[in-house]
Design an enzyme around this catalytic site. Structure first.
Site, PDB file in Angstrom:
ATOM      1  N   ARG A 163       0.820  -1.210   0.000  1.00  0.00           N
ATOM      2  CA  ARG A 163       0.000   0.000   0.000  1.00  0.00           C
ATOM      3  C   ARG A 163       0.859   1.268   0.000  1.00  0.00           C
ATOM      4  O   ARG A 163       0.515   2.274   0.624  1.00  0.00           O
ATOM      5  CB  ARG A 163      -0.970   0.035   1.193  1.00  0.00           C
ATOM      6  N   SER A 233     -11.153  -1.100   2.736  1.00  0.00           N
ATOM      7  CA  SER A 233     -10.385  -1.299   3.973  1.00  0.00           C
ATOM      8  C   SER A 233      -9.988   0.058   4.541  1.00  0.00           C
ATOM      9  O   SER A 233      -9.320   0.840   3.853  1.00  0.00           O
ATOM     10  CB  SER A 233      -9.118  -2.097   3.689  1.00  0.00           C
ATOM     11  N   GLU A 329      -5.450   3.410   5.903  1.00  0.00           N
ATOM     12  CA  GLU A 329      -5.062   3.270   4.496  1.00  0.00           C
ATOM     13  C   GLU A 329      -5.671   4.438   3.711  1.00  0.00           C
ATOM     14  O   GLU A 329      -5.121   4.914   2.732  1.00  0.00           O
ATOM     15  CB  GLU A 329      -5.618   1.928   3.975  1.00  0.00           C
TER      16      GLU A 329
HETATM   17  C1  FAD Z   1     -15.542  -0.959  -1.816  1.00  0.00           C
HETATM   18  C2  FAD Z   1     -14.078  -0.670  -1.957  1.00  0.00           C
HETATM   19  C3  FAD Z   1     -13.183  -1.713  -2.110  1.00  0.00           C
HETATM   20  C4  FAD Z   1     -11.819  -1.464  -2.243  1.00  0.00           C
HETATM   21  N1  FAD Z   1     -10.969  -2.514  -2.410  1.00  0.00           N
HETATM   22  C5  FAD Z   1      -9.655  -2.307  -2.559  1.00  0.00           C
HETATM   23  C6  FAD Z   1      -8.761  -3.403  -2.770  1.00  0.00           C
HETATM   24  O1  FAD Z   1      -9.174  -4.558  -2.824  1.00  0.00           O
HETATM   25  N2  FAD Z   1      -7.443  -3.133  -2.899  1.00  0.00           N
HETATM   26  C7  FAD Z   1      -6.955  -1.853  -2.852  1.00  0.00           C
HETATM   27  O2  FAD Z   1      -5.745  -1.687  -2.992  1.00  0.00           O
HETATM   28  N3  FAD Z   1      -7.784  -0.804  -2.683  1.00  0.00           N
HETATM   29  C8  FAD Z   1      -9.101  -0.988  -2.532  1.00  0.00           C
HETATM   30  N4  FAD Z   1      -9.951   0.076  -2.346  1.00  0.00           N
HETATM   31  C9  FAD Z   1      -9.395   1.443  -2.306  1.00  0.00           C
HETATM   32  C10 FAD Z   1      -9.460   2.182  -3.683  1.00  0.00           C
HETATM   33  O3  FAD Z   1     -10.237   1.473  -4.586  1.00  0.00           O
HETATM   34  C11 FAD Z   1      -8.058   2.387  -4.250  1.00  0.00           C
HETATM   35  O4  FAD Z   1      -7.238   3.073  -3.353  1.00  0.00           O
HETATM   36  C12 FAD Z   1      -8.110   3.174  -5.580  1.00  0.00           C
HETATM   37  O5  FAD Z   1      -6.848   3.111  -6.215  1.00  0.00           O
HETATM   38  C13 FAD Z   1      -8.507   4.628  -5.378  1.00  0.00           C
HETATM   39  O6  FAD Z   1      -8.736   5.199  -6.642  1.00  0.00           O
HETATM   40  P1  FAD Z   1      -9.521   6.558  -6.792  1.00  0.00           P
HETATM   41  O7  FAD Z   1      -9.402   6.975  -8.208  1.00  0.00           O
HETATM   42  O8  FAD Z   1     -10.879   6.437  -6.248  1.00  0.00           O
HETATM   43  O9  FAD Z   1      -8.628   7.513  -5.867  1.00  0.00           O
HETATM   44  P2  FAD Z   1      -9.148   8.815  -5.105  1.00  0.00           P
HETATM   45  O10 FAD Z   1      -9.856   8.396  -3.871  1.00  0.00           O
HETATM   46  O11 FAD Z   1      -9.838   9.735  -6.036  1.00  0.00           O
HETATM   47  O12 FAD Z   1      -7.748   9.462  -4.680  1.00  0.00           O
HETATM   48  C14 FAD Z   1      -6.921   8.810  -3.739  1.00  0.00           C
HETATM   49  C15 FAD Z   1      -5.665   9.673  -3.510  1.00  0.00           C
HETATM   50  O13 FAD Z   1      -4.894   9.717  -4.707  1.00  0.00           O
HETATM   51  C16 FAD Z   1      -4.756  11.060  -5.189  1.00  0.00           C
HETATM   52  N5  FAD Z   1      -4.902  10.977  -6.647  1.00  0.00           N
HETATM   53  C17 FAD Z   1      -5.966  10.472  -7.329  1.00  0.00           C
HETATM   54  N6  FAD Z   1      -5.706  10.484  -8.653  1.00  0.00           N
HETATM   55  C18 FAD Z   1      -4.459  10.993  -8.798  1.00  0.00           C
HETATM   56  C19 FAD Z   1      -3.611  11.255  -9.924  1.00  0.00           C
HETATM   57  N7  FAD Z   1      -4.004  11.000 -11.173  1.00  0.00           N
HETATM   58  N8  FAD Z   1      -2.377  11.795  -9.698  1.00  0.00           N
HETATM   59  C20 FAD Z   1      -1.959  12.071  -8.435  1.00  0.00           C
HETATM   60  N9  FAD Z   1      -2.714  11.856  -7.344  1.00  0.00           N
HETATM   61  C21 FAD Z   1      -3.946  11.333  -7.524  1.00  0.00           C
HETATM   62  C22 FAD Z   1      -5.874  11.841  -4.509  1.00  0.00           C
HETATM   63  O14 FAD Z   1      -5.533  13.207  -4.349  1.00  0.00           O
HETATM   64  C23 FAD Z   1      -5.987  11.120  -3.179  1.00  0.00           C
HETATM   65  O15 FAD Z   1      -4.982  11.570  -2.281  1.00  0.00           O
HETATM   66  C24 FAD Z   1     -11.327  -0.130  -2.212  1.00  0.00           C
HETATM   67  C25 FAD Z   1     -12.234   0.927  -2.074  1.00  0.00           C
HETATM   68  C26 FAD Z   1     -13.597   0.667  -1.947  1.00  0.00           C
HETATM   69  C27 FAD Z   1     -14.560   1.812  -1.819  1.00  0.00           C
END
Ligand code: FAD
Length: 346
Positions: A163, A233, A329
């Protein structure tokens, strides 16, 4: 999309929290992203880049500009042995996994149904069901907001960990991930090491079968953010020394442990929380999910503060019982941008 006034962020974070931002824009190209960011800086506004909002917790309103990364593109090339996928940061991760399998390109199926954008995948090195983003990463393209220059980091330079990556450290501020390169071996080998997949037969299984099995398991285990606000998580699984793990095992023989290659041991944060009898525990509108102790939910119009209070309580209980400090996380967003999650709950 733009407004100079307070914009509701409920639909832009999977916790469905009622936070507000000064303004919100979508960027569909690197040029647009740079232009929006520079204009915000000129106005003295902080900027928050968001993909799917599935890994953020708004602990207050955000007094700045939210830029939604919507840079979408997909270019697939190949050599005799590998597929090379160049994909825009704004593409949806799960859709990419699905589309590649449909095109006969395999290797991402274990990471099906992870919410969010492709651009956020390298940041916390997403992972599930026996694989991590680092296993398929070829490179990550970033842009420096200060000078508009783009850089390509190969997988080693990304310094992936559990992570973790360089994008949470050196390239955390003033950099945006704009595209990602994946490298997938044409000689596909199924990964069936994770519980729930071990019963499948390596010789006959297809990527589609694994994809379907992973989707089914995730749908049965995790609450759908469209129905119940959550960010997956909430805490990372703690990684502790062998000696500390032995002490816990002596007191709690059923504690699951996952030995790491460097001699440390990963424990399941959800199990530790469950042992504190916290499933279903509520703080204001926030609650620990009644089946998945690692998932905190927006049960009833929770505020960011409710979730922070709940996280603090969980952290305290786990320290009392196991002398282990759980670390969030999820990324915490305050009035001016990201805040240190450990400081916020301590
Ligand atoms: C139901 C559920 C299940 C999940 N299961 C998992 C799993 O199995 N494994 C896992 O690893 N994660 C899991 N996650 C967490 C999540 O899916 C991941 O962390 C995912 O990569 C987040 O993507 P996002 O685009 O929504 O990021 P966001 O929430 O939009 O952003 C997260 C962070 O990254 C930054 N950011 C976003 N895009 C960029 C970019 N292009 N450049 C620079 N910074 C950026 C944002 O500013 C923020 O700080 C889960 C989440 C949920 C809700």
């Amino acid at each position: 999309m733009y407004s100079d006034n307070h914009i509701e962020l409920k639909n832009y974070n999977t916790f469905s929290l009622d936070a507000k931002a000064q303004a919100i824009y979508s960027a569909t190209s690197v040029e647009e992203l740079l232009m929006l960011w520079k204009n915000a800086l000129l106005k003295g506004l902080p900027v928050l880049l968001l993909g799917g909002g599935s890994n953020v917790l708004f602990i207050s309103d955000f007094d700045g500009l939210v830029i939604l990364n919507r840079i979408t593109s997909l270019v697939i090339t190949e050599s005799s042995q590998e597929w090379f996928i160049h994909v825009g940061a704004g593409n949806n991760w799960h859709q990419l996994v699905k589309e590649l399998i449909k095109s006969g390109i395999y290797g991402l199926e274990n990471m099906a149904l992870i919410p969010g954008s492709v651009g956020a995948a390298p940041i916390q090195n997403i992972g599930a069901y026996g694989m991590e983003f680092k296993d398929v990463c070829h490179y990550v393209d970033i842009v420096d907001i200060n000078n508009g220059k783009q850089y390509r980091l190969d997988a080693t330079e990304c310094q992936f960990g559990y992570r973790d990556s360089i994008f949470k450290h050196k390239y955390r501020e003033n950099f945006a991930i704009v595209s990602v390169g994946l490298k997938l071996n044409k000689l596909w080998k199924p990964i069936l090491t994770y519980a729930g997949l071990t019963s499948l037969t390596a010789q006959t299984v297809t990527a589609q079968t694994i994809f379907d099995a992973v989707c089914k398991m995730r749908q049965s285990k995790l609450p759908d953010p469209c129905l119940v606000g959550n960010a997956g998580s909430f805490f990372k699984n703690p990684v502790i020394s062998r000696m500390a793990a032995n002490q816990i095992k002596a007191r709690y023989p059923r504690c699951p442990e996952y030995p790491q290659t460097n001699g440390t041991v990963k424990l399941a944060a959800g199990w530790l929380i469950d042992q504190c009898d916290l499933k279903g525990f509520q703080c204001g509108g926030a609650a620990v999910h009644s089946d998945q102790a690692l998932v905190l939910i927006n049960k009833n119009n929770a505020t960011g503060k409710d979730i922070v209070d709940l996280a603090r309580y969980i952290q305290k209980k786990v320290i009392e019982k196991f002398a282990i400090t759980l670390e969030p996380e999820v990324r915490f967003i305050g009035k001016y941008g990201e805040v240190n999650a450990m400081d916020a709950i301590s």
